[in-house]
Enzyme design. Structure first.
Site, short mmCIF file in Angstrom:
data_model
loop_
_atom_site.label_atom_id
_atom_site.label_comp_id
_atom_site.label_asym_id
_atom_site.label_seq_id
_atom_site.Cartn_x
_atom_site.Cartn_y
_atom_site.Cartn_z
N HIS A 136 0.84 -1.20 0.00
CA HIS A 136 0.00 0.00 0.00
C HIS A 136 0.87 1.25 0.00
CE1 HIS A 136 -3.13 2.87 1.17
NE2 HIS A 136 -4.00 1.95 0.78
N HIS A 137 0.38 2.28 -0.66
CA HIS A 137 1.17 3.51 -0.76
C HIS A 137 1.36 4.18 0.60
CE1 HIS A 137 3.32 6.38 -3.02
NE2 HIS A 137 2.55 6.43 -4.08
N SER A 138 0.55 3.84 1.58
CA SER A 138 0.77 4.36 2.92
C SER A 138 1.98 3.72 3.59
CB SER A 138 -0.47 4.14 3.80
OG SER A 138 -0.73 2.75 3.93
#
Length: 455
Positions: A136-138
């Site tokens: 995930h980009h987080s």
């Protein structure tokens, strides 16, 4: 526990704001031979998790988002949640692999577990297999994402493993920390605002100024398309040297030419005010390479898609990028993120949700250039032949391009919305043609002029 940085949590809020989005980013390794056994691969992934404890952590959010989300150890962590095996149908060609990658980009990662996944892909033509690593980009940006893959590869020598530093924050101290931050706001905010305002004005104007109407910007669906373009990194370096430009300048020139081709194929006039592009800029220091989070800023230049000549286009992009850098836009945006870290999280979360309700119309595409490993990698002795980058699309951007270098390869992974960008192969073809044209111009520039021999 460790708090999420403002940009990390922002990606989660952005995903929550649109049911069509999946903000996982990935790398696709194409590897020689046959894949290892399940037990061998499990051992490889277990070693990667050991080297970076963030891979064993999930996100915990506070009620009503009153406090910043935190990474905490998953008490039920199980590698089986993160490994999946699949196979391509015959003939196992690149088209089938790209279709699988597009499907992976559509699927959201399970927030009940650490936000990453590995997919083993068997039956790739040419006695090869593939490993798709998605996070995930987080959790990662481009640079830290590639570091996750590198940690799965065989080390060059004993003792080369990298362990990311992880801060340990006592839960009982969290609320005291928020109270201290709130008390400092009257002092901190004015100081940051005064330092940022001059650099932010051009960036803010670009972010809110709508461009000419363009088919590249608009609502997107859930399904994706994915194609690949390739170039030799040595060719791109040679072009940059010949014209006094950077690798990124050459890459953006090729992308500009490709979007010019795409718009012309759609019977749209490629005017100078048609395509503003989001160009992420890494702000990650070398010592933080293996720390899993986001450390990027951005610039918003117009691409000169109205210019037909390749050399003139390259010179124009070089000038524009130099101007954007000199204005300190990337540093200013980093200052905004630093300020966001001092604001109560609820205000940040609600602000992102409100912003998502007002569709942006000023940016038409994204191009992110990630420097990858310069040495050739292996996994359990199997040679990694290629690395293909894959990025999501969001915020009405119907296409996005990730560029990744590996050894002497430069690979462009192009993601498109399935319904509104069915022709993204035009972008891939255009990138290849433009680099070839620029290489020919560079070679002509290096040729001796008539009369020089014997002088």
């Amino acid at each position: 526990m460790t708090e999420l940085r403002p940009l990390d949590s922002g990606f989660m809020e952005l995903e929550d704001a649109d049911r069509h989005l999946s903000l996982g980013i990935g790398a696709v390794a194409i590897i020689a031979g046959s894949p290892p056994s399940r037990d061998e691969l499990t051992g490889v992934l277990a070693g990667g998790v050991k080297q970076n404890v963030r891979l064993g952590q999930k996100v915990r959010r506070a009620p009503l988002d009153l406090a910043t989300p935190v990474w905490e150890n998953d008490p039920n962590f199980d590698l089986a949640h993160h490994i999946r095996w699949t196979a391509l149908p015959a003939p196992g060609d690149e088209s089938a692999l790209c279709e699988l990658v597009a499907t992976e980009l559509e699927e959201r990662l399970d927030r009940d577990h650490p936000l990453w996944q590995c997919v083993v892909v068997e039956h790739l033509a040419g006695d090869r297999w593939a490993l798709i690593v998605k996070a995930h980009h987080s959790l990662v940006d481009g640079v830290s994402g590639i570091s996750v893959f590198e940690n799965l590869c065989d080390p060059v020598a004993a003792g080369t493993e990298k362990v990311a530093p992880e801060s340990r924050v006592c839960a009982a101290m969290e609320w005291l920390n928020y109270a201290r931050q709130g008390m400092r706001l009257p002092v901190v905010v004015p100081r940051y605002l005064i330092g940022m305002v001059r650099s932010l004005v051009p960036l803010a104007v670009a972010a809110v100024s709508p461009t000419a109407e363009c088919s590249l910007n608009g609502p997107i669906g859930r399904q994706r398309r994915y194609v690949v373009a390739r170039a030799a990194l040595s060719d791109v370096h040679a072009i940059g040297t010949a014209f006094g430009a950077t690798v990124n300048d050459v890459v953006l020139t090729a992308i500009a030419a490709a979007y010019r081709d795409l718009l012309r194929s759609r019977n749209e006039r490629p005017t100078r005010d048609k395509l503003r592009i989001l160009v992420p800029v890494s702000m990650r220091p070398t010592e933080a390479k293996y720390t899993l989070d986001n450390r990027v800023s951005a610039m918003l230049p117009f691409l000169p898609i109205d210019v037909a000549d390749p050399v003139e286009r390259l010179e124009m992009i070089h000038g524009r990028m130099s101007k954007h850098k000199s204005r300190g836009e990337a540093r200013a945006q980093s200052s905004i993120l630093a300020l966001a870290g001092r604001v109560p999280f609820a205000a940040v979360a609600w602000g992102i949700r409100l912003m998502a309700r007002f569709p942006q119309r000023s940016v038409g595409a994204l191009a992110t250039n990630v420097p990858g490993p310069r040495r050739e990698l292996t996994i359990r002795g199997r040679k990694v032949l290629e690395l293909l980058p894959a990025v999501p699309i969001a915020m009405r951007l119907r296409t996005a391009i990730a560029i990744l270098s590996y050894a002497d390869h430069l690979t462009f992974g192009i993601t498109g919305d399935y319904d509104t960008a069915p022709d993204i192969a035009v972008i891939a073809d255009g990138i290849g043609r433009e680099i070839q044209r620029l290489r020919e111009h560079a070679e002509l520039r290096r040729l001796p002029r008539p009369g020089m021999a014997g002088e």
